[in-house]
Design a protein around this motif. Structure first.
Motif, PDB file in Angstrom:
ATOM      1  N   THR A 114      36.107  -4.158 -16.043  1.00  0.00           N
ATOM      2  CA  THR A 114      35.520  -3.341 -15.394  1.00  0.00           C
ATOM      3  C   THR A 114      34.438  -3.991 -14.316  1.00  0.00           C
ATOM      4  O   THR A 114      33.825  -5.242 -15.048  1.00  0.00           O
ATOM      5  N   ALA A 115      34.213  -3.653 -13.201  1.00  0.00           N
ATOM      6  CA  ALA A 115      33.174  -4.105 -12.199  1.00  0.00           C
ATOM      7  C   ALA A 115      32.251  -3.394 -12.041  1.00  0.00           C
ATOM      8  O   ALA A 115      32.101  -2.149 -11.753  1.00  0.00           O
ATOM      9  N   PHE A 116      30.905  -4.116 -12.569  1.00  0.00           N
ATOM     10  CA  PHE A 116      29.796  -3.127 -12.048  1.00  0.00           C
ATOM     11  C   PHE A 116      29.259  -3.726 -10.821  1.00  0.00           C
ATOM     12  O   PHE A 116      28.947  -4.940 -10.441  1.00  0.00           O
ATOM     13  N   THR A 117      29.021  -2.895  -9.523  1.00  0.00           N
ATOM     14  CA  THR A 117      28.521  -3.488  -8.407  1.00  0.00           C
ATOM     15  C   THR A 117      27.664  -2.215  -7.753  1.00  0.00           C
ATOM     16  O   THR A 117      27.771  -1.358  -7.971  1.00  0.00           O
ATOM     17  N   SER A 118      26.789  -2.831  -6.993  1.00  0.00           N
ATOM     18  CA  SER A 118      25.769  -1.883  -6.366  1.00  0.00           C
ATOM     19  C   SER A 118      26.257  -1.604  -4.785  1.00  0.00           C
ATOM     20  O   SER A 118      25.593  -0.715  -4.035  1.00  0.00           O
ATOM     21  N   SER A 119      27.490  -1.921  -4.565  1.00  0.00           N
ATOM     22  CA  SER A 119      28.291  -2.127  -3.132  1.00  0.00           C
ATOM     23  C   SER A 119      29.195  -1.334  -3.252  1.00  0.00           C
ATOM     24  O   SER A 119      30.347  -1.842  -3.867  1.00  0.00           O
ATOM     25  N   GLU A 120      29.375  -0.050  -2.693  1.00  0.00           N
ATOM     26  CA  GLU A 120      30.614   0.815  -2.801  1.00  0.00           C
ATOM     27  C   GLU A 120      31.379   0.036  -1.925  1.00  0.00           C
ATOM     28  O   GLU A 120      32.848   0.132  -2.093  1.00  0.00           O
ATOM     29  N   ALA A 121      31.258  -0.700  -0.908  1.00  0.00           N
ATOM     30  CA  ALA A 121      32.133  -1.426   0.050  1.00  0.00           C
ATOM     31  C   ALA A 121      32.857  -2.405  -0.691  1.00  0.00           C
ATOM     32  O   ALA A 121      34.067  -2.914  -0.250  1.00  0.00           O
ATOM     33  N   LYS A 122      32.578  -2.773  -2.042  1.00  0.00           N
ATOM     34  CA  LYS A 122      33.262  -3.888  -2.603  1.00  0.00           C
ATOM     35  C   LYS A 122      34.329  -3.226  -3.792  1.00  0.00           C
ATOM     36  O   LYS A 122      34.984  -3.932  -4.279  1.00  0.00           O
ATOM     37  N   THR A 123      34.343  -1.989  -3.688  1.00  0.00           N
ATOM     38  CA  THR A 123      35.151  -1.400  -4.753  1.00  0.00           C
ATOM     39  C   THR A 123      36.653  -1.853  -4.640  1.00  0.00           C
ATOM     40  O   THR A 123      37.199  -2.185  -5.309  1.00  0.00           O
ATOM     41  N   LYS A 124      37.267  -1.781  -3.261  1.00  0.00           N
ATOM     42  CA  LYS A 124      38.381  -1.767  -3.202  1.00  0.00           C
ATOM     43  C   LYS A 124      38.796  -3.387  -3.387  1.00  0.00           C
ATOM     44  O   LYS A 124      39.818  -3.840  -4.101  1.00  0.00           O
ATOM     45  N   GLU A 125      37.919  -4.481  -2.845  1.00  0.00           N
ATOM     46  CA  GLU A 125      38.393  -5.874  -3.255  1.00  0.00           C
ATOM     47  C   GLU A 125      38.095  -6.154  -4.522  1.00  0.00           C
ATOM     48  O   GLU A 125      38.830  -7.175  -5.232  1.00  0.00           O
ATOM     49  N   ALA A 126      37.185  -5.502  -5.413  1.00  0.00           N
ATOM     50  CA  ALA A 126      37.076  -5.755  -6.865  1.00  0.00           C
ATOM     51  C   ALA A 126      38.397  -5.322  -7.586  1.00  0.00           C
ATOM     52  O   ALA A 126      38.827  -6.096  -8.324  1.00  0.00           O
ATOM     53  N   MET A 127      38.803  -4.352  -7.390  1.00  0.00           N
ATOM     54  CA  MET A 127      40.318  -3.781  -7.699  1.00  0.00           C
ATOM     55  C   MET A 127      41.218  -5.127  -7.383  1.00  0.00           C
ATOM     56  O   MET A 127      42.304  -5.413  -8.184  1.00  0.00           O
ATOM     57  N   GLU A 128      41.242  -5.560  -6.371  1.00  0.00           N
ATOM     58  CA  GLU A 128      42.351  -6.238  -5.902  1.00  0.00           C
ATOM     59  C   GLU A 128      41.899  -7.645  -6.568  1.00  0.00           C
ATOM     60  O   GLU A 128      43.046  -8.241  -6.729  1.00  0.00           O
ATOM     61  N   LEU A 129      40.914  -8.167  -6.822  1.00  0.00           N
ATOM     62  CA  LEU A 129      40.497  -9.220  -7.532  1.00  0.00           C
ATOM     63  C   LEU A 129      40.860  -9.087  -9.039  1.00  0.00           C
ATOM     64  O   LEU A 129      40.905 -10.024  -9.652  1.00  0.00           O
ATOM     65  N   GLY A 130      41.135  -8.007  -9.630  1.00  0.00           N
ATOM     66  CA  GLY A 130      41.317  -7.880 -10.949  1.00  0.00           C
ATOM     67  C   GLY A 130      40.640  -6.581 -11.798  1.00  0.00           C
ATOM     68  O   GLY A 130      41.008  -6.577 -12.983  1.00  0.00           O
ATOM     69  N   ALA A 131      39.856  -6.271 -11.233  1.00  0.00           N
ATOM     70  CA  ALA A 131      39.067  -5.077 -12.045  1.00  0.00           C
ATOM     71  C   ALA A 131      40.057  -3.884 -12.107  1.00  0.00           C
ATOM     72  O   ALA A 131      40.884  -3.613 -11.036  1.00  0.00           O
TER      73      ALA A 131
END
Length: 333
Positions: free
Chosen positions: A192-209
Protein backbone atom coordinates in the motif's frame (compact mmCIF):
# COMPACT_ATOMS: atom_id res chain seq x y z
CA UNK A 1 45.56 15.35 -8.03
CA UNK A 2 41.85 14.68 -7.77
CA UNK A 3 39.52 17.20 -9.41
CA UNK A 4 36.29 17.69 -7.53
CA UNK A 5 33.43 20.06 -6.76
CA UNK A 6 33.23 21.31 -3.18
CA UNK A 7 31.16 23.58 -0.96
CA UNK A 8 33.36 25.98 1.00
CA UNK A 9 30.67 27.19 3.43
CA UNK A 10 27.29 26.02 4.65
CA UNK A 11 24.70 26.41 1.91
CA UNK A 12 27.28 27.64 -0.59
CA UNK A 13 27.42 26.78 -4.26
CA UNK A 14 29.87 24.10 -5.25
CA UNK A 15 33.11 25.25 -6.85
CA UNK A 16 35.97 23.41 -8.59
CA UNK A 17 38.36 22.01 -6.00
CA UNK A 18 41.58 20.08 -6.59
CA UNK A 19 43.26 18.12 -3.83
CA UNK A 20 46.16 15.72 -3.41
CA UNK A 21 44.94 12.48 -1.76
CA UNK A 22 48.47 11.35 -0.97
CA UNK A 23 49.72 7.80 -1.21
CA UNK A 24 47.11 5.08 -1.66
CA UNK A 25 46.55 3.17 1.59
CA UNK A 26 47.32 -0.55 1.44
CA UNK A 27 43.66 -1.41 2.17
CA UNK A 28 42.15 1.20 -0.16
CA UNK A 29 41.11 1.41 -3.79
CA UNK A 30 40.88 4.43 -6.07
CA UNK A 31 37.78 4.62 -8.24
CA UNK A 32 37.45 6.44 -11.54
CA UNK A 33 34.00 7.99 -11.11
CA UNK A 34 31.62 7.57 -14.06
CA UNK A 35 28.29 8.30 -12.37
CA UNK A 36 27.34 9.75 -9.00
CA UNK A 37 23.84 10.04 -7.64
CA UNK A 38 22.69 13.06 -5.65
CA UNK A 39 20.87 12.25 -2.42
CA UNK A 40 19.01 14.62 -0.10
CA UNK A 41 21.71 13.76 2.44
CA UNK A 42 24.19 15.54 0.17
CA UNK A 43 22.09 18.68 0.53
CA UNK A 44 21.89 18.20 4.29
CA UNK A 45 25.67 17.96 4.46
CA UNK A 46 26.23 20.98 2.18
CA UNK A 47 23.87 22.98 4.41
CA UNK A 48 25.30 21.50 7.64
CA UNK A 49 21.79 20.57 8.81
CA UNK A 50 23.20 17.83 11.04
CA UNK A 51 26.08 19.91 12.46
CA UNK A 52 28.80 17.48 11.30
CA UNK A 53 29.94 19.04 8.02
CA UNK A 54 33.57 20.00 7.43
CA UNK A 55 34.56 22.39 4.65
CA UNK A 56 35.65 22.26 1.94
CA UNK A 57 33.07 19.52 1.54
CA UNK A 58 32.97 17.28 -1.53
CA UNK A 59 29.52 15.60 -1.61
CA UNK A 60 28.63 12.40 -3.42
CA UNK A 61 28.04 8.99 -1.86
CA UNK A 62 26.22 7.11 -4.65
CA UNK A 63 29.25 6.38 -6.80
CA UNK A 64 29.54 4.09 -9.79
CA UNK A 65 32.90 3.72 -11.52
CA UNK A 66 35.86 1.46 -12.21
CA UNK A 67 38.81 0.50 -10.06
CA UNK A 68 41.83 2.55 -11.20
CA UNK A 69 44.27 1.40 -8.51
CA UNK A 70 44.29 -0.85 -5.45
CA UNK A 71 46.40 -1.07 -2.33
CA UNK A 72 48.78 -3.97 -1.84
CA UNK A 73 46.51 -5.72 0.68
CA UNK A 74 43.38 -5.59 -1.50
CA UNK A 75 42.47 -9.00 -2.88
CA UNK A 76 38.70 -8.82 -3.43
CA UNK A 77 38.80 -6.25 -6.23
CA UNK A 78 40.79 -5.98 -9.45
CA UNK A 79 41.83 -2.97 -11.50
CA UNK A 80 39.11 -2.47 -14.11
CA UNK A 81 36.26 -3.88 -12.00
CA UNK A 82 33.01 -1.93 -12.18
CA UNK A 83 32.02 -1.04 -8.63
CA UNK A 84 29.84 1.10 -6.43
CA UNK A 85 30.41 3.06 -3.23
CA UNK A 86 27.75 4.26 -0.81
CA UNK A 87 27.47 6.17 2.47
CA UNK A 88 30.46 4.51 4.14
CA UNK A 89 34.04 4.69 2.86
CA UNK A 90 35.51 2.46 5.55
CA UNK A 91 34.98 0.50 8.75
CA UNK A 92 37.15 -0.37 11.75
CA UNK A 93 36.72 -4.11 10.96
CA UNK A 94 37.41 -5.08 14.59
CA UNK A 95 34.44 -3.90 16.71
CA UNK A 96 31.64 -6.29 17.69
CA UNK A 97 29.32 -4.79 15.06
CA UNK A 98 31.81 -5.32 12.24
CA UNK A 99 32.65 -8.81 13.47
CA UNK A 100 28.93 -9.71 13.37
CA UNK A 101 28.50 -8.35 9.85
CA UNK A 102 26.75 -5.16 10.96
CA UNK A 103 29.35 -2.87 9.43
CA UNK A 104 26.79 -0.11 8.95
CA UNK A 105 26.51 0.08 12.75
CA UNK A 106 30.27 0.49 13.27
CA UNK A 107 30.71 3.49 15.55
CA UNK A 108 34.10 4.20 13.94
CA UNK A 109 32.86 3.93 10.36
CA UNK A 110 34.18 6.57 7.99
CA UNK A 111 31.49 8.39 6.04
CA UNK A 112 32.15 8.92 2.36
CA UNK A 113 31.26 12.62 2.76
CA UNK A 114 31.85 13.05 6.50
CA UNK A 115 35.45 14.11 7.07
CA UNK A 116 36.22 12.51 3.71
CA UNK A 117 35.98 13.77 0.14
CA UNK A 118 33.16 12.14 -1.82
CA UNK A 119 32.23 11.32 -5.37
CA UNK A 120 31.47 14.69 -6.97
CA UNK A 121 34.89 14.26 -8.51
CA UNK A 122 36.82 12.46 -11.20
CA UNK A 123 38.14 9.99 -8.61
CA UNK A 124 37.33 8.90 -5.08
CA UNK A 125 39.11 6.66 -2.60
CA UNK A 126 37.66 4.21 -0.11
CA UNK A 127 38.52 1.16 1.93
CA UNK A 128 38.07 -1.93 -0.25
CA UNK A 129 35.68 -3.50 2.29
CA UNK A 130 33.13 -0.75 1.60
CA UNK A 131 33.31 -1.01 -2.21
CA UNK A 132 30.97 -3.49 -3.93
CA UNK A 133 31.56 -5.08 -7.31
CA UNK A 134 28.47 -4.62 -9.48
CA UNK A 135 26.64 -7.71 -10.71
CA UNK A 136 26.37 -8.42 -14.41
CA UNK A 137 23.27 -7.01 -16.06
CA UNK A 138 22.79 -4.04 -13.76
CA UNK A 139 21.95 -0.71 -15.37
CA UNK A 140 25.04 1.41 -14.65
CA UNK A 141 23.32 4.76 -15.24
CA UNK A 142 20.83 4.20 -12.43
CA UNK A 143 22.84 1.93 -10.10
CA UNK A 144 24.26 4.77 -7.98
CA UNK A 145 21.06 5.60 -6.04
CA UNK A 146 20.78 1.95 -5.00
CA UNK A 147 23.89 2.45 -2.84
CA UNK A 148 22.09 4.85 -0.52
CA UNK A 149 18.36 5.13 -1.17
CA UNK A 150 18.03 1.55 -2.39
CA UNK A 151 19.79 -0.14 0.51
CA UNK A 152 18.05 2.19 2.99
CA UNK A 153 14.63 0.79 2.06
CA UNK A 154 15.85 -2.77 1.36
CA UNK A 155 17.75 -3.26 4.62
CA UNK A 156 14.62 -3.36 6.86
CA UNK A 157 13.28 -6.31 4.83
CA UNK A 158 16.33 -8.31 5.92
CA UNK A 159 16.66 -6.91 9.42
CA UNK A 160 13.05 -7.55 10.45
CA UNK A 161 12.39 -10.75 8.53
CA UNK A 162 9.61 -9.30 6.40
CA UNK A 163 7.67 -12.17 4.82
CA UNK A 164 6.01 -12.36 1.38
CA UNK A 165 2.71 -12.83 3.21
CA UNK A 166 3.09 -9.51 5.07
CA UNK A 167 1.07 -6.41 4.35
CA UNK A 168 3.34 -3.37 4.11
CA UNK A 169 2.61 0.32 3.60
CA UNK A 170 5.01 3.02 2.41
CA UNK A 171 4.67 6.66 3.45
CA UNK A 172 5.89 9.02 0.74
CA UNK A 173 6.38 8.22 -2.94
CA UNK A 174 9.60 10.09 -3.65
CA UNK A 175 13.30 9.35 -3.87
CA UNK A 176 13.15 6.54 -1.32
CA UNK A 177 9.51 5.55 -1.55
CA UNK A 178 9.45 4.83 -5.28
CA UNK A 179 12.21 2.26 -4.77
CA UNK A 180 10.54 0.79 -1.69
CA UNK A 181 7.38 0.04 -3.69
CA UNK A 182 9.39 -1.87 -6.26
CA UNK A 183 11.35 -3.90 -3.71
CA UNK A 184 8.28 -4.76 -1.62
CA UNK A 185 6.24 -5.85 -4.64
CA UNK A 186 9.06 -8.10 -5.84
CA UNK A 187 9.44 -9.41 -2.27
CA UNK A 188 5.88 -10.68 -2.55
CA UNK A 189 4.19 -8.37 -0.03
CA UNK A 190 0.76 -6.81 -0.25
CA UNK A 191 1.84 -3.20 -0.86
CA UNK A 192 0.00 0.00 0.00
CA UNK A 193 1.23 3.52 -0.78
CA UNK A 194 0.37 6.47 1.44
CA UNK A 195 0.66 9.69 -0.53
CA UNK A 196 -0.58 13.24 -0.15
CA UNK A 197 -0.51 13.71 -3.93
CA UNK A 198 -3.47 12.34 -5.89
CA UNK A 199 -1.36 12.84 -9.03
CA UNK A 200 0.98 10.06 -7.88
CA UNK A 201 -1.73 7.40 -7.60
CA UNK A 202 -1.32 5.95 -11.09
CA UNK A 203 2.47 5.96 -10.90
CA UNK A 204 2.47 4.36 -7.44
CA UNK A 205 0.40 1.51 -8.85
CA UNK A 206 2.78 1.14 -11.78
CA UNK A 207 5.74 1.02 -9.38
CA UNK A 208 4.26 -1.85 -7.40
CA UNK A 209 1.54 -0.63 -5.03
CA UNK A 210 -1.60 -2.72 -4.96
CA UNK A 211 -3.52 0.10 -3.28
CA UNK A 212 -3.04 3.84 -2.73
CA UNK A 213 -4.40 5.77 0.27
CA UNK A 214 -4.65 9.55 0.32
CA UNK A 215 -2.85 10.51 3.54
CA UNK A 216 -4.76 13.81 3.64
CA UNK A 217 -8.09 11.98 3.95
CA UNK A 218 -8.83 11.29 7.66
CA UNK A 219 -11.53 8.77 6.80
CA UNK A 220 -9.20 6.82 4.54
CA UNK A 221 -6.56 6.68 7.27
CA UNK A 222 -9.11 5.55 9.85
CA UNK A 223 -10.32 2.91 7.41
CA UNK A 224 -6.84 1.40 7.31
CA UNK A 225 -6.78 0.71 11.07
CA UNK A 226 -5.06 -2.53 12.08
CA UNK A 227 -4.09 -3.56 8.54
CA UNK A 228 -0.28 -3.48 8.26
CA UNK A 229 2.58 -5.60 9.56
CA UNK A 230 5.00 -2.82 8.64
CA UNK A 231 4.61 0.84 7.81
CA UNK A 232 7.81 2.22 6.25
CA UNK A 233 8.18 6.00 6.41
CA UNK A 234 10.47 7.51 3.78
CA UNK A 235 9.63 11.18 4.47
CA UNK A 236 11.72 13.71 6.39
CA UNK A 237 8.80 15.87 7.50
CA UNK A 238 6.87 16.04 10.77
CA UNK A 239 3.80 13.81 10.67
CA UNK A 240 0.98 12.75 12.98
CA UNK A 241 2.68 9.43 13.66
CA UNK A 242 -0.12 8.23 15.94
CA UNK A 243 -2.45 7.98 12.96
CA UNK A 244 -0.02 5.62 11.25
CA UNK A 245 0.57 3.56 14.39
CA UNK A 246 -3.19 3.01 14.42
CA UNK A 247 -2.90 1.33 11.00
CA UNK A 248 -0.57 -1.36 12.40
CA UNK A 249 -1.63 -4.87 13.24
CA UNK A 250 -0.84 -6.39 16.62
CA UNK A 251 2.98 -6.43 16.92
CA UNK A 252 3.21 -4.25 13.84
CA UNK A 253 6.13 -1.89 13.31
CA UNK A 254 6.42 1.74 12.22
CA UNK A 255 9.91 2.02 10.77
CA UNK A 256 11.49 5.34 9.82
CA UNK A 257 14.20 5.69 7.20
CA UNK A 258 13.48 9.33 6.29
CA UNK A 259 15.76 11.59 8.33
CA UNK A 260 13.20 13.80 10.06
CA UNK A 261 14.75 16.29 12.48
CA UNK A 262 11.56 16.84 14.47
CA UNK A 263 10.84 14.95 17.73
CA UNK A 264 8.32 12.13 17.47
CA UNK A 265 5.09 12.76 19.40
CA UNK A 266 3.79 9.29 20.28
CA UNK A 267 0.92 8.06 22.43
CA UNK A 268 2.04 5.09 24.49
CA UNK A 269 -1.18 3.16 25.05
CA UNK A 270 -1.94 2.27 21.39
CA UNK A 271 1.61 0.90 21.22
CA UNK A 272 1.46 -0.84 24.58
CA UNK A 273 -1.90 -2.52 24.08
CA UNK A 274 -1.06 -3.73 20.58
CA UNK A 275 2.60 -4.46 21.35
CA UNK A 276 3.49 -2.23 18.42
CA UNK A 277 6.96 -0.78 17.96
CA UNK A 278 8.72 2.19 16.38
CA UNK A 279 12.23 1.90 14.97
CA UNK A 280 14.70 3.39 12.50
CA UNK A 281 17.77 2.27 10.58
CA UNK A 282 20.62 3.61 8.43
CA UNK A 283 21.75 2.19 5.05
CA UNK A 284 23.10 -1.39 5.27
CA UNK A 285 26.19 -3.55 5.59
CA UNK A 286 28.25 -4.48 2.50
CA UNK A 287 26.86 -8.02 2.42
CA UNK A 288 23.29 -6.73 2.33
CA UNK A 289 24.17 -4.14 -0.31
CA UNK A 290 25.46 -6.99 -2.49
CA UNK A 291 22.24 -8.98 -1.84
CA UNK A 292 20.17 -5.93 -2.70
CA UNK A 293 22.00 -5.42 -6.00
CA UNK A 294 21.51 -9.07 -7.02
CA UNK A 295 17.82 -8.85 -6.10
CA UNK A 296 17.43 -5.62 -8.11
CA UNK A 297 18.95 -7.24 -11.21
CA UNK A 298 16.82 -10.38 -10.81
CA UNK A 299 13.61 -8.35 -10.61
CA UNK A 300 14.59 -5.48 -12.93
CA UNK A 301 14.28 -2.90 -10.14
CA UNK A 302 15.66 0.50 -11.15
CA UNK A 303 15.47 3.97 -9.64
CA UNK A 304 13.78 6.53 -11.86
CA UNK A 305 16.48 9.08 -12.62
CA UNK A 306 17.20 12.43 -14.21
CA UNK A 307 20.71 13.09 -15.52
CA UNK A 308 22.93 16.16 -15.27
CA UNK A 309 26.56 16.54 -16.28
CA UNK A 310 29.11 16.95 -13.49
CA UNK A 311 29.72 20.54 -14.57
CA UNK A 312 25.98 21.18 -14.04
CA UNK A 313 26.19 20.12 -10.39
CA UNK A 314 24.79 23.40 -9.02
CA UNK A 315 21.84 23.21 -11.41
CA UNK A 316 21.26 19.63 -10.26
CA UNK A 317 21.33 20.62 -6.58
CA UNK A 318 18.93 23.49 -7.24
CA UNK A 319 16.58 21.06 -8.99
CA UNK A 320 16.69 18.77 -5.96
CA UNK A 321 16.05 21.69 -3.59
CA UNK A 322 13.00 22.68 -5.63
CA UNK A 323 11.30 19.37 -4.88
CA UNK A 324 10.73 18.72 -8.58
CA UNK A 325 13.23 15.87 -8.98
CA UNK A 326 11.68 12.61 -10.25
CA UNK A 327 12.93 10.79 -8.40
CA UNK A 328 16.72 10.61 -8.16
CA UNK A 329 19.35 12.78 -9.85
CA UNK A 330 22.52 11.29 -11.29
CA UNK A 331 25.62 13.18 -12.37
CA UNK A 332 27.33 11.81 -15.44
CA UNK A 333 30.45 12.62 -17.42
Amino acid sequence: MIRAYAAFAAGGELQPFDYDPGELNQNEVEIDVVFCGICHSDLSMVDNEWGISQYPLVPGHEVVGTIAARGENVTNLEVGDTVGLGWHAGYCMTCSNCMQGDHNMCTSAEGTIVGHHGGFADKVRAQAASVIKLPEGIDLDSAGPLFCGGITVFNPLIQFGIKPTDSVAVIGIGGLGHMALQFLNAWGCQVTAFTSSEAKTKEAMELGAHRVINSRDPEALEGAAGQFDLVLSTVNAKMDWNKYIATLKTRGRLHLVGATLEPLDLHLFPMLMGQRSVSASPVGAPANIARMLEFAVRHNIKPIIEKFRFDQVNDALAHLRSGRARYRIVLTK
